[in-house]
Design a protein around this motif. Structure first.
Motif, mmCIF file in Angstrom:
data_model
loop_
_atom_site.group_PDB
_atom_site.id
_atom_site.type_symbol
_atom_site.label_atom_id
_atom_site.label_comp_id
_atom_site.label_asym_id
_atom_site.label_seq_id
_atom_site.Cartn_x
_atom_site.Cartn_y
_atom_site.Cartn_z
ATOM 1 N N GLU A 14 -0.193 -14.020 34.380
ATOM 2 C CA GLU A 14 0.219 -13.338 33.141
ATOM 3 C C GLU A 14 -0.433 -11.960 33.024
ATOM 4 N N MET A 15 -1.719 -11.888 33.336
ATOM 5 C CA MET A 15 -2.409 -10.599 33.246
ATOM 6 C C MET A 15 -1.862 -9.629 34.291
ATOM 7 N N PHE A 16 -1.551 -10.131 35.488
ATOM 8 C CA PHE A 16 -0.986 -9.277 36.533
ATOM 9 C C PHE A 16 0.388 -8.758 36.114
ATOM 10 N N GLU A 17 1.225 -9.633 35.561
ATOM 11 C CA GLU A 17 2.543 -9.180 35.097
ATOM 12 C C GLU A 17 2.400 -8.131 34.002
ATOM 13 N N PHE A 18 1.471 -8.345 33.077
ATOM 14 C CA PHE A 18 1.231 -7.359 32.022
ATOM 15 C C PHE A 18 0.797 -6.017 32.608
ATOM 16 N N THR A 19 -0.128 -6.059 33.546
ATOM 17 C CA THR A 19 -0.643 -4.832 34.160
ATOM 18 C C THR A 19 0.457 -4.096 34.926
ATOM 19 N N MET A 20 1.232 -4.827 35.705
ATOM 20 C CA MET A 20 2.324 -4.196 36.455
ATOM 21 C C MET A 20 3.361 -3.606 35.503
ATOM 22 N N ASN A 21 3.723 -4.354 34.459
ATOM 23 C CA ASN A 21 4.688 -3.874 33.477
ATOM 24 C C ASN A 21 4.162 -2.628 32.772
ATOM 25 N N ASN A 22 2.899 -2.666 32.425
ATOM 26 C CA ASN A 22 2.288 -1.556 31.696
ATOM 27 C C ASN A 22 2.189 -0.287 32.544
ATOM 28 N N PHE A 75 -6.439 -7.799 41.722
ATOM 29 C CA PHE A 75 -7.868 -8.100 41.666
ATOM 30 C C PHE A 75 -8.480 -7.674 40.332
ATOM 31 N N ARG A 76 -7.989 -6.608 39.760
ATOM 32 C CA ARG A 76 -8.445 -6.183 38.429
ATOM 33 C C ARG A 76 -8.048 -7.229 37.384
ATOM 34 N N SER A 77 -6.838 -7.754 37.499
ATOM 35 C CA SER A 77 -6.372 -8.802 36.580
ATOM 36 C C SER A 77 -7.239 -10.046 36.714
ATOM 37 N N LYS A 78 -7.565 -10.392 37.939
ATOM 38 C CA LYS A 78 -8.408 -11.560 38.207
ATOM 39 C C LYS A 78 -9.783 -11.403 37.546
ATOM 40 N N ARG A 79 -10.374 -10.217 37.692
ATOM 41 C CA ARG A 79 -11.681 -9.952 37.065
ATOM 42 C C ARG A 79 -11.584 -10.000 35.543
ATOM 43 N N GLN A 80 -10.526 -9.425 34.991
ATOM 44 C CA GLN A 80 -10.385 -9.373 33.545
ATOM 45 C C GLN A 80 -10.185 -10.771 32.952
ATOM 46 N N ILE A 118 7.533 -5.878 23.335
ATOM 47 C CA ILE A 118 8.286 -5.900 24.585
ATOM 48 C C ILE A 118 8.324 -7.341 25.096
ATOM 49 N N SER A 119 9.468 -7.747 25.598
ATOM 50 C CA SER A 119 9.603 -9.051 26.228
ATOM 51 C C SER A 119 9.889 -8.838 27.711
ATOM 52 N N THR A 120 9.121 -9.493 28.560
ATOM 53 C CA THR A 120 9.343 -9.451 30.007
ATOM 54 C C THR A 120 9.829 -10.833 30.450
ATOM 55 N N LYS A 121 9.885 -11.050 31.728
ATOM 56 C CA LYS A 121 10.361 -12.325 32.254
ATOM 57 C C LYS A 121 9.514 -13.499 31.738
ATOM 58 N N LYS A 122 8.188 -13.333 31.745
ATOM 59 C CA LYS A 122 7.297 -14.425 31.376
ATOM 60 C C LYS A 122 6.460 -14.168 30.125
ATOM 61 N N LEU A 123 6.533 -12.947 29.557
ATOM 62 C CA LEU A 123 5.622 -12.585 28.472
ATOM 63 C C LEU A 123 6.329 -11.959 27.277
ATOM 64 N N VAL A 124 5.675 -12.077 26.134
ATOM 65 C CA VAL A 124 5.974 -11.246 24.973
ATOM 66 C C VAL A 124 4.704 -10.445 24.740
ATOM 67 N N ILE A 125 4.848 -9.117 24.729
ATOM 68 C CA ILE A 125 3.687 -8.234 24.590
ATOM 69 C C ILE A 125 3.818 -7.504 23.259
ATOM 70 N N PRO A 130 -1.479 2.212 22.352
ATOM 71 C CA PRO A 130 -1.118 2.326 23.774
ATOM 72 C C PRO A 130 -2.042 1.539 24.713
ATOM 73 N N VAL A 131 -3.246 1.219 24.265
ATOM 74 C CA VAL A 131 -4.203 0.526 25.135
ATOM 75 C C VAL A 131 -4.629 -0.834 24.605
ATOM 76 N N ARG A 132 -4.048 -1.286 23.513
ATOM 77 C CA ARG A 132 -4.424 -2.576 22.935
ATOM 78 C C ARG A 132 -3.168 -3.395 22.658
ATOM 79 N N ALA A 133 -3.132 -4.603 23.202
ATOM 80 C CA ALA A 133 -1.947 -5.439 23.053
ATOM 81 C C ALA A 133 -2.323 -6.913 23.030
ATOM 82 N N TYR A 134 -1.462 -7.688 22.390
ATOM 83 C CA TYR A 134 -1.560 -9.138 22.434
ATOM 84 C C TYR A 134 -0.549 -9.620 23.473
ATOM 85 N N ILE A 135 -1.006 -10.496 24.359
ATOM 86 C CA ILE A 135 -0.156 -11.013 25.432
ATOM 87 C C ILE A 135 0.136 -12.480 25.138
ATOM 88 N N LEU A 136 1.426 -12.791 24.998
ATOM 89 C CA LEU A 136 1.834 -14.170 24.729
ATOM 90 C C LEU A 136 2.721 -14.675 25.858
#
Length: 163
Positions: A14-22, A75-80, A118-125, A130-136
């Motif tokens: 989920e974090m990786f998808e958010f990062t790539m989308n962002n 790897f950044r997503s993994k750390r976060q 924003i809605s992606t394939k697996k997330l609602v963001i 611009p730098v703060r979001a809730y990931i569902l």
């Protein structure tokens, strides 16, 4: 309307998808990918005219935004996730806004604080800045997706609502 409660755990995917989308669904991201593709095309087209170090440099540019940066984002997503999302989050949505809870901490945002949804394939963001979001993750929203969409459509006046 009842309160919509969603309990979620943000995982690496989920974090990786958010990062790539962002990062890649922006003008900057599109230009970066086009740059890498142009570098790959130039490398192939001018292969015989480049010296060894020029080929290496063009290969690096070709891989930069199509391979290297996505691996770095993973790897950044993994750390976060390891640092910030070890404990489940609880979201509460009602006419008053969004309440988020983690352990004993609690935060509230009014609907007017929502900048875009924003809605992606697996997330609602849900972006608050611009730098703060809730990931569902949609898997955690389940059959309450339409209720959540209706509630947010009714209460937000954000500049972009794509759900």
């Amino acid at each position: 309307m009842n309160k919509i409660e969603i309990k979620t755990e943000i995982g690496i995917s989920e974090m990786f998808e958010f990062t790539m989308n962002n990062n890649y669904k922006t003008i900057r991201g599109v230009i970066a990918v086009l740059f890498s593709l142009a570098s790959a095309a130039g490398l192939v087209f001018y292969w015989n005219q480049f010296s060894g170090w020029q080929k290496a440099l063009m290969l690096f540019f070709a891989l930069m935004f199509t391979v290297i940066e996505p691996v770095e984002y993973y790897f950044r997503s993994k750390r976060q996730v390891k640092k910030n999302f070890t404990v489940p989050l609880s979201y509460g949505f009602d006419e008053n806004g969004i309440e988020i809870r983690q352990n004993d901490e609690k935060a509230h945002n009014d609907w007017q604080d929502v900048m875009k949804v924003i809605s992606t394939k697996k997330l609602v963001i849900i972006y608050l800045s611009p730098v703060r979001a809730y990931i569902l993750p949609k898997k955690d929203i389940g059959d309450r997706y339409q209720d959540l969409k209706n509630l947010m459509e009714k209460n937000t006046s954000c500049y972009k609502f794509k759900m």
